[in-house]
Scaffold this motif. Structure first.
Motif, PDB file in Angstrom:
ATOM      1  N   GLN A  72       0.765  -1.240  -0.043  1.00 25.31           N
ATOM      2  CA  GLN A  72      -0.055  -0.110  -0.065  1.00 25.31           C
ATOM      3  C   GLN A  72       0.814   1.235   0.022  1.00 25.31           C
ATOM      4  O   GLN A  72       0.671   2.250  -0.676  1.00 25.31           O
ATOM      5  CB  GLN A  72      -0.925  -0.039   1.054  1.00 25.31           C
ATOM      6  N   GLN A  73       1.986   1.220   0.706  1.00 28.19           N
ATOM      7  CA  GLN A  73       2.776   2.300   0.846  1.00 28.19           C
ATOM      8  C   GLN A  73       3.491   2.551  -0.747  1.00 28.19           C
ATOM      9  O   GLN A  73       3.812   3.484  -1.120  1.00 28.19           O
ATOM     10  CB  GLN A  73       3.850   2.272   1.773  1.00 28.19           C
ATOM     11  N   GLN A  74       3.900   1.513  -1.226  1.00 21.35           N
ATOM     12  CA  GLN A  74       4.709   1.410  -2.661  1.00 21.35           C
ATOM     13  C   GLN A  74       3.441   2.204  -3.547  1.00 21.35           C
ATOM     14  O   GLN A  74       3.889   2.594  -4.488  1.00 21.35           O
ATOM     15  CB  GLN A  74       5.015   0.095  -3.092  1.00 21.35           C
ATOM     16  N   VAL A  75       2.337   1.476  -3.607  1.00 23.37           N
ATOM     17  CA  VAL A  75       1.135   2.168  -4.552  1.00 23.37           C
ATOM     18  C   VAL A  75       1.011   3.725  -4.050  1.00 23.37           C
ATOM     19  O   VAL A  75       0.824   4.669  -5.224  1.00 23.37           O
ATOM     20  CB  VAL A  75       0.012   1.534  -4.357  1.00 23.37           C
ATOM     21  N   ARG A 113       1.783   9.272  -6.054  1.00 21.03           N
ATOM     22  CA  ARG A 113       2.553  10.490  -6.069  1.00 21.03           C
ATOM     23  C   ARG A 113       3.363  10.694  -7.057  1.00 21.03           C
ATOM     24  O   ARG A 113       3.191  12.057  -7.705  1.00 21.03           O
ATOM     25  CB  ARG A 113       3.083  10.762  -4.688  1.00 21.03           C
ATOM     26  N   GLN A 114       4.326   9.864  -7.328  1.00 20.90           N
ATOM     27  CA  GLN A 114       5.175  10.242  -8.442  1.00 20.90           C
ATOM     28  C   GLN A 114       4.508  10.279 -10.045  1.00 20.90           C
ATOM     29  O   GLN A 114       5.116  11.345 -10.781  1.00 20.90           O
ATOM     30  CB  GLN A 114       6.236   9.078  -8.646  1.00 20.90           C
ATOM     31  N   GLU A 122       1.415  11.561 -10.372  1.00 19.03           N
ATOM     32  CA  GLU A 122       0.841  12.851 -10.484  1.00 19.03           C
ATOM     33  C   GLU A 122       1.714  13.790 -10.545  1.00 19.03           C
ATOM     34  O   GLU A 122       1.694  14.730 -11.266  1.00 19.03           O
ATOM     35  CB  GLU A 122       0.042  13.046  -8.991  1.00 19.03           C
ATOM     36  N   GLN A 123       2.938  13.704  -9.843  1.00 19.99           N
ATOM     37  CA  GLN A 123       3.872  14.731  -9.972  1.00 19.99           C
ATOM     38  C   GLN A 123       4.487  14.831 -11.540  1.00 19.99           C
ATOM     39  O   GLN A 123       4.634  16.015 -11.958  1.00 19.99           O
ATOM     40  CB  GLN A 123       5.209  14.521  -9.305  1.00 19.99           C
ATOM     41  N   ALA A 124       4.724  13.713 -12.264  1.00 23.00           N
ATOM     42  CA  ALA A 124       4.902  13.675 -13.476  1.00 23.00           C
ATOM     43  C   ALA A 124       4.291  14.302 -14.490  1.00 23.00           C
ATOM     44  O   ALA A 124       4.221  14.940 -15.211  1.00 23.00           O
ATOM     45  CB  ALA A 124       5.342  12.301 -14.012  1.00 23.00           C
ATOM     46  N   LYS A 125       2.934  13.980 -14.247  1.00 18.20           N
ATOM     47  CA  LYS A 125       1.755  14.393 -14.895  1.00 18.20           C
ATOM     48  C   LYS A 125       1.893  16.072 -14.927  1.00 18.20           C
ATOM     49  O   LYS A 125       1.951  16.825 -15.727  1.00 18.20           O
ATOM     50  CB  LYS A 125       0.241  14.095 -14.655  1.00 18.20           C
ATOM     51  N   SER A 126       2.004  16.413 -13.548  1.00 16.03           N
ATOM     52  CA  SER A 126       2.105  17.994 -13.365  1.00 16.03           C
ATOM     53  C   SER A 126       3.174  18.661 -13.876  1.00 16.03           C
ATOM     54  O   SER A 126       3.123  19.580 -14.668  1.00 16.03           O
ATOM     55  CB  SER A 126       2.195  18.344 -11.948  1.00 16.03           C
ATOM     56  N   ASP A 127       4.346  18.116 -13.867  1.00 14.79           N
ATOM     57  CA  ASP A 127       5.638  18.402 -14.635  1.00 14.79           C
ATOM     58  C   ASP A 127       5.388  18.593 -16.021  1.00 14.79           C
ATOM     59  O   ASP A 127       5.735  19.412 -16.753  1.00 14.79           O
ATOM     60  CB  ASP A 127       6.850  17.620 -14.204  1.00 14.79           C
ATOM     61  N   SER A 128       4.692  17.585 -16.764  1.00 21.03           N
ATOM     62  CA  SER A 128       4.391  17.574 -18.130  1.00 21.03           C
ATOM     63  C   SER A 128       3.380  18.723 -18.452  1.00 21.03           C
ATOM     64  O   SER A 128       3.930  19.225 -19.592  1.00 21.03           O
ATOM     65  CB  SER A 128       4.063  16.171 -18.500  1.00 21.03           C
ATOM     66  N   LYS A 129       2.662  18.958 -17.776  1.00 20.23           N
ATOM     67  CA  LYS A 129       1.627  19.952 -18.257  1.00 20.23           C
ATOM     68  C   LYS A 129       2.355  21.231 -17.942  1.00 20.23           C
ATOM     69  O   LYS A 129       1.945  22.234 -18.974  1.00 20.23           O
ATOM     70  CB  LYS A 129       0.499  20.046 -17.165  1.00 20.23           C
TER      71      LYS A 129
END
Length: 55
Positions: free
Chosen positions: A33-36, A41-42, A44-51
């Motif tokens: 669950q922690q890994q998921v 989070r990673q 979402e961060q990658a999506k945000s960085d891409s946008k």
């Protein structure tokens, strides 16, 4: 026409598990669950960085 299959009643499977096995499975579940959560989070961060890089 499809093949007709006889409907079988549901079966119940009983399993015996030791307390140690249960503890180990719970620990493994918590780790997964922690890994998921980390991977989510990673992602979402990658999506945000891409946008942000496209703007």
């Amino acid at each position: 026409m499809g093949t007709l299959l006889a409907k079988m009643p549901p079966q119940t499977l009983y399993v015996t598990i030791t307390r140690e096995e249960l503890r180990r499975l719970r620990e493994e579940r918590e780790l997964l669950q922690q890994q998921v959560a980390t991977l989510s989070r990673q992602l979402e961060q990658a999506k945000s960085d891409s946008k942000n890089s496209l703007a």
